[in-house]
Design a protein around this motif. Sequence first.
Motif, PDB file in Angstrom:
ATOM      1  N   ASN A   1       0.484  -1.598   0.126  1.00  0.00           N
ATOM      2  CA  ASN A   1       0.564  -0.177   0.603  1.00  0.00           C
ATOM      3  C   ASN A   1       0.923   1.298   0.276  1.00  0.00           C
ATOM      4  OD1 ASN A   1       1.231   0.633   2.813  1.00  0.00           O
ATOM      5  ND2 ASN A   1      -1.393  -0.415   3.342  1.00  0.00           N
ATOM      6  N   GLY A   2       1.882   1.499   0.004  1.00  0.00           N
ATOM      7  CA  GLY A   2       3.200   1.900  -0.096  1.00  0.00           C
ATOM      8  C   GLY A   2       3.285   2.992   1.203  1.00  0.00           C
ATOM      9  N   SER A   3       3.269   2.568   2.946  1.00  0.00           N
ATOM     10  CA  SER A   3       2.447   3.499   3.519  1.00  0.00           C
ATOM     11  C   SER A   3       4.123   2.936   4.064  1.00  0.00           C
ATOM     12  CB  SER A   3       1.490   2.895   4.616  1.00  0.00           C
ATOM     13  OG  SER A   3       2.023   1.260   4.757  1.00  0.00           O
ATOM     14  N   THR A   4       4.906   4.144   4.795  1.00  0.00           N
ATOM     15  CA  THR A   4       5.625   4.502   6.069  1.00  0.00           C
ATOM     16  C   THR A   4       5.581   3.048   6.953  1.00  0.00           C
ATOM     17  OG1 THR A   4       6.626   6.312   4.835  1.00  0.00           O
ATOM     18  CG2 THR A   4       7.852   4.925   6.803  1.00  0.00           C
ATOM     19  N   VAL A   5       6.382   2.224   7.238  1.00  0.00           N
ATOM     20  CA  VAL A   5       6.598   1.288   8.233  1.00  0.00           C
ATOM     21  C   VAL A   5       7.231   1.356   9.552  1.00  0.00           C
ATOM     22  CG1 VAL A   5       6.855  -1.639   8.869  1.00  0.00           C
ATOM     23  CG2 VAL A   5       5.760  -0.671   6.800  1.00  0.00           C
ATOM     24  N   TYR A   6       8.620   2.586   8.710  1.00  0.00           N
ATOM     25  CA  TYR A   6       9.736   2.485   9.740  1.00  0.00           C
ATOM     26  C   TYR A   6      10.534   3.926   8.480  1.00  0.00           C
ATOM     27  CZ  TYR A   6      13.608   2.758  12.768  1.00  0.00           C
ATOM     28  OH  TYR A   6      14.938   2.456  13.560  1.00  0.00           O
ATOM     29  N   SER A   7      10.593   4.259   9.745  1.00  0.00           N
ATOM     30  CA  SER A   7      11.844   5.326   9.407  1.00  0.00           C
ATOM     31  C   SER A   7      12.874   6.222  10.468  1.00  0.00           C
ATOM     32  CB  SER A   7      10.817   7.315   9.305  1.00  0.00           C
ATOM     33  OG  SER A   7      12.038   7.672   8.725  1.00  0.00           O
ATOM     34  N   GLY A   8      13.359   5.283  10.416  1.00  0.00           N
ATOM     35  CA  GLY A   8      14.825   6.514  11.152  1.00  0.00           C
ATOM     36  C   GLY A   8      16.364   6.852  10.769  1.00  0.00           C
ATOM     37  N   THR A   9      16.525   8.315  11.627  1.00  0.00           N
ATOM     38  CA  THR A   9      17.303   9.100  10.416  1.00  0.00           C
ATOM     39  C   THR A   9      18.041   9.446  11.927  1.00  0.00           C
ATOM     40  OG1 THR A   9      16.136  10.044   9.698  1.00  0.00           O
ATOM     41  CG2 THR A   9      17.893  11.568   9.946  1.00  0.00           C
ATOM     42  N   ALA A  10      19.721   8.733  11.359  1.00  0.00           N
ATOM     43  CA  ALA A  10      21.227   9.112  12.428  1.00  0.00           C
ATOM     44  C   ALA A  10      22.028  10.013  11.843  1.00  0.00           C
ATOM     45  CB  ALA A  10      21.433   8.478  12.165  1.00  0.00           C
ATOM     46  N   ALA A  11      22.579  11.042  12.187  1.00  0.00           N
ATOM     47  CA  ALA A  11      23.293  11.845  11.826  1.00  0.00           C
ATOM     48  C   ALA A  11      24.726  12.992  12.785  1.00  0.00           C
ATOM     49  CB  ALA A  11      22.185  13.683  11.694  1.00  0.00           C
ATOM     50  N   GLU A  12      25.934  12.923  12.558  1.00  0.00           N
ATOM     51  CA  GLU A  12      26.881  13.503  12.985  1.00  0.00           C
ATOM     52  C   GLU A  12      27.974  14.463  12.420  1.00  0.00           C
ATOM     53  OE1 GLU A  12      28.172   9.130  14.729  1.00  0.00           O
ATOM     54  OE2 GLU A  12      29.320   9.529  13.110  1.00  0.00           O
ATOM     55  N   TYR A  13      28.231  15.325  13.362  1.00  0.00           N
ATOM     56  CA  TYR A  13      29.338  16.620  12.824  1.00  0.00           C
ATOM     57  C   TYR A  13      30.536  16.262  12.907  1.00  0.00           C
ATOM     58  CZ  TYR A  13      25.188  19.519  13.238  1.00  0.00           C
ATOM     59  OH  TYR A  13      23.904  19.812  12.590  1.00  0.00           O
TER      60      TYR A  13
END
Length: 183
Positions: free
Chosen positions: A131-143
């Motif tokens: 169905n195109g729906s988002t099941v999971y999203s994760g973002t990680a960032a570093e300087y």
Amino acid sequence: MRRLTILMMPIMAMTASCSGPIETRIQTQTAASMPAQKQYSFTAKPEQNSEIYKTARNLVTEALSAKNFSATEQASIMVHIALANRPALIAMTTGEENDIDIIVSQKERKPLQSCEDVEHRLTVTMVDSANGSTVYSGTAAEYHCKGSLEQSLPHLIDGALSGLGGDPNQPANEKIRTRAGIE
């Protein structure tokens, strides 16, 4: 003269390097329950054929395997990886004119810092193929001042997938992990 030399050594060391604690900023969201069959495939994007994306896919494959996911061509979940390696002096925003949301503010240079910071950012999005729906999203960032995106990838992937399997009824989870290393 000798005293002056001894007193100046810590100051010279601080200006010559950027080592210190590295903060991994993490945001995860489980939007829906995972399908019973934990099968996935990667989205096919021509711009993701570079060596860094291949490395990221391999590391994500290992991390998902450790969480009992298996790769297959006809999968119930599509996994999309997005990478960014941008100067930290540039803010990331979305929207237009009076309706602007700041995704990431610009980072100011630290006193005595010897080089410009860059931000290494990874987002892993899992989408239900049916169905195109988002099941999971994760973002990680570093300087980082001197570290490379390749060096950051294992930490970014671990952070971005840290909320996988969480409760879909919970709000987005934001946390910061700190480790020692070369910024």
